[in-house]
Design a protein around this motif. Structure first.
Motif, PDB file in Angstrom:
ATOM      1  N   HIS A 132       0.818  -1.219   0.000  1.00 50.15           N
ATOM      2  CA  HIS A 132       0.000   0.000   0.000  1.00 50.15           C
ATOM      3  C   HIS A 132       0.854   1.273   0.000  1.00 50.15           C
ATOM      4  CE1 HIS A 132      -3.627  -2.366   0.488  1.00 50.15           C
ATOM      5  NE2 HIS A 132      -3.041  -3.036   1.463  1.00 50.15           N
ATOM      6  N   ARG A 133       2.132   1.118  -0.314  1.00 50.36           N
ATOM      7  CA  ARG A 133       2.995   2.301  -0.443  1.00 50.36           C
ATOM      8  C   ARG A 133       2.574   3.082  -1.676  1.00 50.36           C
ATOM      9  NH1 ARG A 133       9.083   0.889  -0.136  1.00 50.36           N
ATOM     10  NH2 ARG A 133       8.376   0.421   1.986  1.00 50.36           N
ATOM     11  N   LYS A 134       2.481   4.420  -1.560  1.00 48.69           N
ATOM     12  CA  LYS A 134       2.000   5.247  -2.661  1.00 48.69           C
ATOM     13  C   LYS A 134       3.154   5.844  -3.457  1.00 48.69           C
ATOM     14  CE  LYS A 134      -2.529   6.266  -0.684  1.00 48.69           C
ATOM     15  NZ  LYS A 134      -3.536   7.290  -0.354  1.00 48.69           N
ATOM     16  N   PHE A 135       2.936   5.940  -4.765  1.00 50.55           N
ATOM     17  CA  PHE A 135       3.959   6.452  -5.672  1.00 50.55           C
ATOM     18  C   PHE A 135       3.387   7.584  -6.510  1.00 50.55           C
ATOM     19  CE2 PHE A 135       5.305   2.221  -4.664  1.00 50.55           C
ATOM     20  CZ  PHE A 135       6.692   2.218  -4.739  1.00 50.55           C
ATOM     21  N   TYR A 136       4.247   8.503  -6.862  1.00 48.56           N
ATOM     22  CA  TYR A 136       3.936   9.536  -7.851  1.00 48.56           C
ATOM     23  C   TYR A 136       5.006   9.403  -8.927  1.00 48.56           C
ATOM     24  CZ  TYR A 136       1.971  13.936  -9.596  1.00 48.56           C
ATOM     25  OH  TYR A 136       1.346  14.884 -10.355  1.00 48.56           O
ATOM     26  N   ALA A 137       4.639   8.810 -10.056  1.00 48.75           N
ATOM     27  CA  ALA A 137       5.628   8.530 -11.094  1.00 48.75           C
ATOM     28  C   ALA A 137       4.970   8.581 -12.463  1.00 48.75           C
ATOM     29  CB  ALA A 137       6.254   7.157 -10.872  1.00 48.75           C
ATOM     30  N   ILE A 138       5.732   9.034 -13.461  1.00 46.60           N
ATOM     31  CA  ILE A 138       5.239   9.128 -14.831  1.00 46.60           C
ATOM     32  C   ILE A 138       6.195   8.379 -15.751  1.00 46.60           C
ATOM     33  CG2 ILE A 138       4.733  10.682 -16.761  1.00 46.60           C
ATOM     34  CD1 ILE A 138       4.012  12.819 -14.685  1.00 46.60           C
ATOM     35  N   PHE A 139       5.647   7.513 -16.594  1.00 50.86           N
ATOM     36  CA  PHE A 139       6.426   6.793 -17.594  1.00 50.86           C
ATOM     37  C   PHE A 139       5.758   7.054 -18.941  1.00 50.86           C
ATOM     38  CE2 PHE A 139       6.888   4.549 -13.591  1.00 50.86           C
ATOM     39  CZ  PHE A 139       8.270   4.374 -13.500  1.00 50.86           C
ATOM     40  N   ALA A 140       6.384   7.906 -19.755  1.00 54.88           N
ATOM     41  CA  ALA A 140       5.743   8.372 -20.990  1.00 54.88           C
ATOM     42  C   ALA A 140       6.586   8.118 -22.228  1.00 54.88           C
ATOM     43  CB  ALA A 140       5.432   9.864 -20.878  1.00 54.88           C
ATOM     44  N   ASN A 141       7.555   7.232 -22.136  1.00 52.38           N
ATOM     45  CA  ASN A 141       8.447   6.985 -23.269  1.00 52.38           C
ATOM     46  C   ASN A 141       8.410   5.540 -23.740  1.00 52.38           C
ATOM     47  OD1 ASN A 141       9.642   9.694 -23.404  1.00 52.38           O
ATOM     48  ND2 ASN A 141      10.565   9.184 -21.420  1.00 52.38           N
ATOM     49  N   GLY A 142       7.262   4.897 -23.546  1.00 56.81           N
ATOM     50  CA  GLY A 142       7.121   3.524 -24.012  1.00 56.81           C
ATOM     51  C   GLY A 142       7.961   2.528 -23.248  1.00 56.81           C
ATOM     52  N   GLU A 143       8.176   2.769 -21.955  1.00 52.85           N
ATOM     53  CA  GLU A 143       9.010   1.867 -21.156  1.00 52.85           C
ATOM     54  C   GLU A 143       8.412   0.466 -21.090  1.00 52.85           C
ATOM     55  OE1 GLU A 143       9.959   5.998 -19.537  1.00 52.85           O
ATOM     56  OE2 GLU A 143       8.186   4.903 -20.252  1.00 52.85           O
ATOM     57  N   SER A 144       9.268  -0.524 -21.010  1.00 52.69           N
ATOM     58  CA  SER A 144       8.842  -1.910 -20.862  1.00 52.69           C
ATOM     59  C   SER A 144       8.473  -2.173 -19.410  1.00 52.69           C
ATOM     60  CB  SER A 144       9.965  -2.858 -21.281  1.00 52.69           C
ATOM     61  OG  SER A 144      11.075  -2.726 -20.396  1.00 52.69           O
ATOM     62  N   LEU A 145       7.862  -3.326 -19.156  1.00 51.88           N
ATOM     63  CA  LEU A 145       7.501  -3.677 -17.790  1.00 51.88           C
ATOM     64  C   LEU A 145       8.720  -3.722 -16.867  1.00 51.88           C
ATOM     65  CD1 LEU A 145       5.460  -4.557 -15.653  1.00 51.88           C
ATOM     66  CD2 LEU A 145       5.631  -6.897 -16.545  1.00 51.88           C
ATOM     67  N   PRO A 146       9.837  -4.354 -17.269  1.00 54.31           N
ATOM     68  CA  PRO A 146      11.027  -4.335 -16.398  1.00 54.31           C
ATOM     69  C   PRO A 146      11.528  -2.923 -16.123  1.00 54.31           C
ATOM     70  CG  PRO A 146      11.243  -6.068 -18.042  1.00 54.31           C
ATOM     71  CD  PRO A 146      10.051  -5.249 -18.435  1.00 54.31           C
ATOM     72  N   GLN A 147      11.496  -2.053 -17.131  1.00 61.87           N
ATOM     73  CA  GLN A 147      11.972  -0.678 -16.943  1.00 61.87           C
ATOM     74  C   GLN A 147      11.089   0.085 -15.964  1.00 61.87           C
ATOM     75  OE1 GLN A 147      11.924   0.442 -21.108  1.00 61.87           O
ATOM     76  NE2 GLN A 147      14.162   0.360 -21.256  1.00 61.87           N
ATOM     77  N   ILE A 148       9.783  -0.110 -16.057  1.00 62.23           N
ATOM     78  CA  ILE A 148       8.872   0.578 -15.137  1.00 62.23           C
ATOM     79  C   ILE A 148       9.098   0.096 -13.708  1.00 62.23           C
ATOM     80  CG2 ILE A 148       6.445   0.861 -14.480  1.00 62.23           C
ATOM     81  CD1 ILE A 148       5.783   0.768 -17.476  1.00 62.23           C
ATOM     82  N   LEU A 149       9.208  -1.204 -13.519  1.00 62.29           N
ATOM     83  CA  LEU A 149       9.427  -1.738 -12.178  1.00 62.29           C
ATOM     84  C   LEU A 149      10.783  -1.306 -11.626  1.00 62.29           C
ATOM     85  CD1 LEU A 149       7.902  -5.308 -12.592  1.00 62.29           C
ATOM     86  CD2 LEU A 149       6.911  -3.347 -11.409  1.00 62.29           C
ATOM     87  N   ASP A 150      11.788  -1.238 -12.480  1.00 61.34           N
ATOM     88  CA  ASP A 150      13.104  -0.729 -12.040  1.00 61.34           C
ATOM     89  C   ASP A 150      12.989   0.716 -11.585  1.00 61.34           C
ATOM     90  OD1 ASP A 150      14.442  -3.072 -12.457  1.00 61.34           O
ATOM     91  OD2 ASP A 150      15.261  -2.511 -14.413  1.00 61.34           O
ATOM     92  N   GLY A 151      12.202   1.526 -12.329  1.00 60.51           N
ATOM     93  CA  GLY A 151      12.026   2.926 -11.957  1.00 60.51           C
ATOM     94  C   GLY A 151      11.312   3.068 -10.624  1.00 60.51           C
ATOM     95  N   LEU A 152      10.313   2.241 -10.397  1.00 61.06           N
ATOM     96  CA  LEU A 152       9.581   2.298  -9.126  1.00 61.06           C
ATOM     97  C   LEU A 152      10.450   1.823  -7.970  1.00 61.06           C
ATOM     98  CD1 LEU A 152       6.125   0.874 -10.321  1.00 61.06           C
ATOM     99  CD2 LEU A 152       6.658   3.255  -9.787  1.00 61.06           C
ATOM    100  N   ASN A 153      11.419   0.994  -8.278  1.00 60.83           N
ATOM    101  CA  ASN A 153      12.282   0.440  -7.233  1.00 60.83           C
ATOM    102  C   ASN A 153      13.641   1.138  -7.190  1.00 60.83           C
ATOM    103  OD1 ASN A 153      12.851  -1.366  -5.126  1.00 60.83           O
ATOM    104  ND2 ASN A 153      13.855  -2.815  -6.517  1.00 60.83           N
ATOM    105  N   ALA A 154      13.644   2.420  -7.569  1.00 59.72           N
ATOM    106  CA  ALA A 154      14.911   3.166  -7.606  1.00 59.72           C
ATOM    107  C   ALA A 154      15.584   3.198  -6.244  1.00 59.72           C
ATOM    108  CB  ALA A 154      14.666   4.590  -8.106  1.00 59.72           C
ATOM    109  N   SER A 155      14.792   3.166  -5.170  1.00 56.99           N
ATOM    110  CA  SER A 155      15.364   3.213  -3.822  1.00 56.99           C
ATOM    111  C   SER A 155      15.902   1.852  -3.383  1.00 56.99           C
ATOM    112  CB  SER A 155      14.310   3.685  -2.819  1.00 56.99           C
ATOM    113  OG  SER A 155      13.231   2.756  -2.771  1.00 56.99           O
ATOM    114  N   GLY A 156      15.571   0.798  -4.112  1.00 57.94           N
ATOM    115  CA  GLY A 156      16.059  -0.529  -3.779  1.00 57.94           C
ATOM    116  C   GLY A 156      15.389  -1.161  -2.576  1.00 57.94           C
ATOM    117  N   GLN A 157      14.199  -0.674  -2.205  1.00 62.55           N
ATOM    118  CA  GLN A 157      13.514  -1.198  -1.025  1.00 62.55           C
ATOM    119  C   GLN A 157      12.666  -2.431  -1.322  1.00 62.55           C
ATOM    120  OE1 GLN A 157      11.359   2.128   0.603  1.00 62.55           O
ATOM    121  NE2 GLN A 157      13.180   3.015   1.566  1.00 62.55           N
TER     122      GLN A 157
END
Length: 325
Positions: free
Chosen positions: A286-311
């Motif tokens: 239930h952790r909330k995110f504010y993120a935009i992916f507007a360059n046709g990112e793949s599923l792995p790329q989106i998940l990597d972006g959401l996990n930038a903090s490595g948590q």
């Protein structure tokens, strides 16, 4: 519970007492892998006519027990794909309105229903008789009566869509969905109301909309102006409005996660990429995110972006199965 137990109940071969127990289990386990596997097995043994009767029986059971069928889930299970088509025919029950009675009273010649649905991993742009357009999100169902549309611009939507509505001051355009509706004149907005998400969301880019929400017996009527997004909690009925000025409507393949819980993000990504994303870490669900992916990112790329903090620990079991721990 075993597969044989489910089959016995489904074919009406169990006692009344056992049937009551099975119905309780069914309500609590609508998304059970065991139920998926058993229904797939039942469908494989059916010819076309029996297959359609089986799917209709499943939908009727869902309606009778007051639950919504999971037509919006990943389409990797064959019975879910077929169920999506059957749900279009019964979408009046799915979204909580009796469209047949509405159509009969509104048009003496009888309704002429147009039904459009999308599976997971697909979108579909629908041009309506008034030149309005709806780009249906993956795993959505749209239905409207073409016979009365000119006088009553109403559509029924289970799922989500990006809408560009033609202005007609004499005939407001209305989207009816599960426990909610939106009334507009001429406008552009995004709408999302999936039963497996925690929130309903409306994002307004141009024009004006009135949102009527009836979740959790909490009735609200809210007016949005361009640059606002409303998020309504489906369990409590509480709402929040956020400022999104400068955020233009997104194209297919882009994602705007605005103060969105990870569980809802996983649902959206699952629908779009036709993937199974399982969250096993309750601390991040239930952790909330504010993120935009507007360059046709793949599923792995989106998940990597959401996990930038490595948590989070994000693991791909295969190209379409993800575990988040």
């Amino acid at each position: 519970m075993t597969s044989d137990d489910i089959k016995s109940w489904f074919y009406g071969e169990c006692s009344a007492e056992r049937r009551a127990e099975m119905e309780d289990w069914f309500v609590a386990n609508i998304d059970s892998p065991l139920l998926d596997a058993t229904l797939n097995e039942i469908l494989k043994s059916c010819d076309k006519a029996d297959r359609e009767r089986t799917l209709k029986a499943f939908l009727d059971t869902c309606h009778r027990l007051g639950i919504e069928p999971p037509v919006h889930r990943s389409s990797k299970n064959a019975w879910r794909i077929a169920l999506g088509g059957m749900a279009a025919a019964l979408v009046g029950f799915v979204i909580g309105v009796s469209i047949q009675s509405i159509g009969d009273s509104a048009h003496k010649g009888g309704p002429e229903w147009v039904e459009v649905y999308t599976n997971a991993g697909t979108t579909n742009t629908v041009l309506l008789p008034d030149s309005s357009s709806l780009r249906l999100s993956p795993a959505s169902v749209l239905i409207y009566d073409s016979a009365t549309f000119a006088e009553c611009r109403e559509v029924y939507l289970h799922g989500g869509a990006y809408a560009e509505i033609t202005r007609d001051s004499e005939h407001p355009f209305v989207i009816k969905s599960n426990q909610a509706s939106i009334a507009v004149l001429g406008t552009r907005f995004d709408f999302s109301n999936y039963t497996d998400d925690t929130e309903m969301e409306v994002r307004l880019y141009e024009g004006k909309v009135t949102v009527l929400s009836g979740f959790a017996e909490t009735t609200d009527t809210l007016n949005l102006i361009p640059g606002e997004v409303i998020k309504v909690d489906r369990k409590t009925g509480h709402h929040n409005i956020f400022d999104i000025r400068g955020l233009e409507s997104h194209s297919t393949g882009s994602f705007h996660f605005i103060n969105k819980e990870l569980c809802d993000i996983a649902n959206e990504l699952s629908r779009y990429f036709d993937a199974d994303i399982l969250i096993e870490n309750e601390d991040v669900k239930h952790r909330k995110f504010y993120a935009i992916f507007a360059n046709g990112e793949s599923l792995p790329q989106i998940l990597d972006g959401l996990n930038a903090s490595g948590q989070m620990d994000v693991s791909f079991l295969d190209s379409n199965t993800v575990i988040i721990r």
